[in-house]
Design a protein around this motif. Structure first.
Motif: not given
Length: 517
Positions: A61-71
């Motif tokens: 969750k990033n503020g009001r949005g969402y960040i998807q991350t592949v590592k």
């Protein structure tokens, strides 16, 4: 795609809170602290295909949005270097089609293979960050994390988080080590090689923290002497660092053993190179490695005595006084383990690892190198291997002269010479044919096992003496008789073992030398 370069440490929450609040990094500009709550969900297939492939997929969750991350999970020698592939998504649910890199997207989709992915781990942390800038313009993010990792399937486990992360945003890795070194002088820090997702996956599969063996050095057959030297130092550093959690968190005897072996291998690597690599900074590190190994060695010897020397006697004989021997031994073990656990959090140890990493990163052996030395760095590693292994074998042969009449101290020196020979052979093994190396190492290993048994018998006498001294006023006839019984038990095995060792030495010296073919 971006590359994440960071180093992680575990430490007491109270001490890390001081780091989060303090701006005292002399010579660096430290920004104001900012604290925020971060909640992330990690996803995987039912069979954990992503984790097994060295990948992680999370939505944060990033503020009001969402960040998807592949590592991609890749712990180096001390620094974790991972590729990150980020994109915005409209909800907490992953969107595999949005992965920005085509190759990674196809790889992830192939692992899913039309099946489902589910939330498997959740992290809930309070992160305090500060921006650190060096006089040279290096930029580093300092982050202190406190919170939990929670498993969402296969039962529910909660793992506490209390760690410091230093991430290089711009500049050199040496600057990252510099900041870490300054912090290690201020608060107790222990290297923490596992990422949050790796820790969570381990808990998910019901796996405990484990110790790690050295493994095989990665060298190409046509590498130079300098490439072989640098890769070997990195290999030793990684071996030591990977075993810190096994000591700091799990107190595993095998963890102590592996760190001690790692320090010994490192010392052998530093002395196995040609004279052109023997610079003052590395000689200092070699001496520091010896001092550290002595502390780990004390704990290791007490562990070996408890599990491999005293336990068989206890099982075979109901001797009065043996329970008291065990009681006092365990007191010595606890004291030694407390010193060792404290050591891996100390600047003596953590600072040593950081100084070693800096020396490798900056190629300290090149400082003030002459033209002849620089030329020697680029000679084939095969040449360095031949010189080194000939020297190690000659040293062992010298120690084995008049083999039948060697006393305890002389046998010990021969054992150490054989260890150095084995470590050096293992370092250079990848650049030679595997079959020839395997035969040599197998015979050497069997010989070493016998010398190890002889050393254990000699060690038993020393530890029994310590037990008696530690007992003080509690010492009595039963304790003394039990100690003498244990000592006699192992002394009786010395001569038969020594006879086998002499035969194996004769067999070993006939082994083909793989580096001379």
């Amino acid at each position: 795609m971006s590359q994440e370069i960071e180093i992680r440490f575990a430490g007491p929450e109270r001490d890390l809170a001081r780091v989060a609040k303090s701006s005292a990094l002399h010579g660096f500009v430290v920004g104001r602290a900012a604290t925020r709550r971060l909640n992330a969900i990690y996803y995987d297939t039912p069979k954990l295909a992503f984790a097994k492939a060295g990948l992680s997929l999370r939505v944060r969750k990033n503020g009001r949005g969402y960040i998807q991350t592949v590592k991609d999970e890749d712990f180096g020698a001390l620094v974790s270097q991972r590729h990150e592939y980020e994109c915005k998504v409209p909800s907490p649910q992953p969107d595999l089609d949005s992965i920005p890199d085509a190759d990674v997207r196809e790889r992830i989709q192939a692992l899913v293979d039309g099946g489902e992915i589910n939330p498997v781990i959740e992290t809930d942390i309070l992160r305090t960050t500060r921006h650190v800038k060096s006089p040279a313009g290096d930029e580093i993010e300092l982050a202190v994390d406190r919170g939990q990792i929670r498993t969402l399937v296969n039962g529910h486990a909660a793992l506490p988080i209390s760690e410091l992360e230093l991430e290089l945003k711009q500049g050199t890795t040496a600057a990252l080590f510099d900041v870490a070194r300054r912090l290690s002088r201020k608060v107790p820090l222990a290297v923490n090689p596992e990422s949050k997702s790796e820790r969570g996956m381990r808990a998910l599969e019901g796996q405990e923290i484990s110790a790690h063996k050295a493994g095989r050095t990665e060298l190409s057959p046509d590498c130079t002497a300098e490439e072989a030297f640098r890769a070997t130092l990195l290999h030793c550093l990684r071996h030591i660092a990977r075993n810190v959690p096994a000591v700091a968190q799990a107190r595993l005897p095998e963890g102590v053993h592996q760190i001690r072996v790692g320090l010994r291998r490192l010392r052998a690597a530093l002395s196995a190179s040609g004279g052109e690599f023997r610079v003052r900074a590395l000689e200092s590190l070699r001496e520091r490695a010896k001092t550290l190994a002595d502390v780990f060695g004390d704990t290791r010897e007490l562990d070996v005595f408890a599990t491999e020397l005293l336990a068989p006697v206890e099982e075979a004989a109901n001797k009065p006084g043996l329970p008291q021997v065990r009681l006092i031994l365990e007191e010595l073990r606890r004291e030694s383990w407390d010193r060792t656990a404290e050591l891996v959090h100390s600047d003596d140890f953590t600072g040593f690892l950081l100084d070693l990493a800096t020396a490798i990163e900056t190629r300290v052996w090149r400082e003030s190198a002459s033209h002849e030395q620089l030329f020697a760095f680029f000679r084939p590693a095969h040449d360095l291997a031949a010189v080194t292994l000939d020297k190690r074998l000659k040293q062992a042969g010298k120690r084995a002269k008049h083999l039948s009449s060697l006393n305890v101290q002389q046998r010990h020196r021969l054992r150490i010479a054989l260890k150095k020979l084995r470590y050096s052979a293992e370092f250079f093994a990848p650049i030679f044919p595997a079959k020839a190396v395997s035969e040599f190492l197998e015979r050497l290993s069997k010989l070493q096992d016998l010398f190890g048994a002889l050393n254990d018998a000699a060690m038993a006498e020393t530890i029994l003496r310590r037990i008696d001294e530690h007992a003080g006023e509690r010492s009595g006839m039963e304790l003394l008789e039990a100690s003498a019984f244990v000592d006699g038990w192992h002394q009786s095995r010395i001569e038969p073992t020594w006879e086998k060792a002499k035969k194996r030495w004769k067999r070993f010296i006939k082994t083909d030398l793989f580096w001379q073919k």
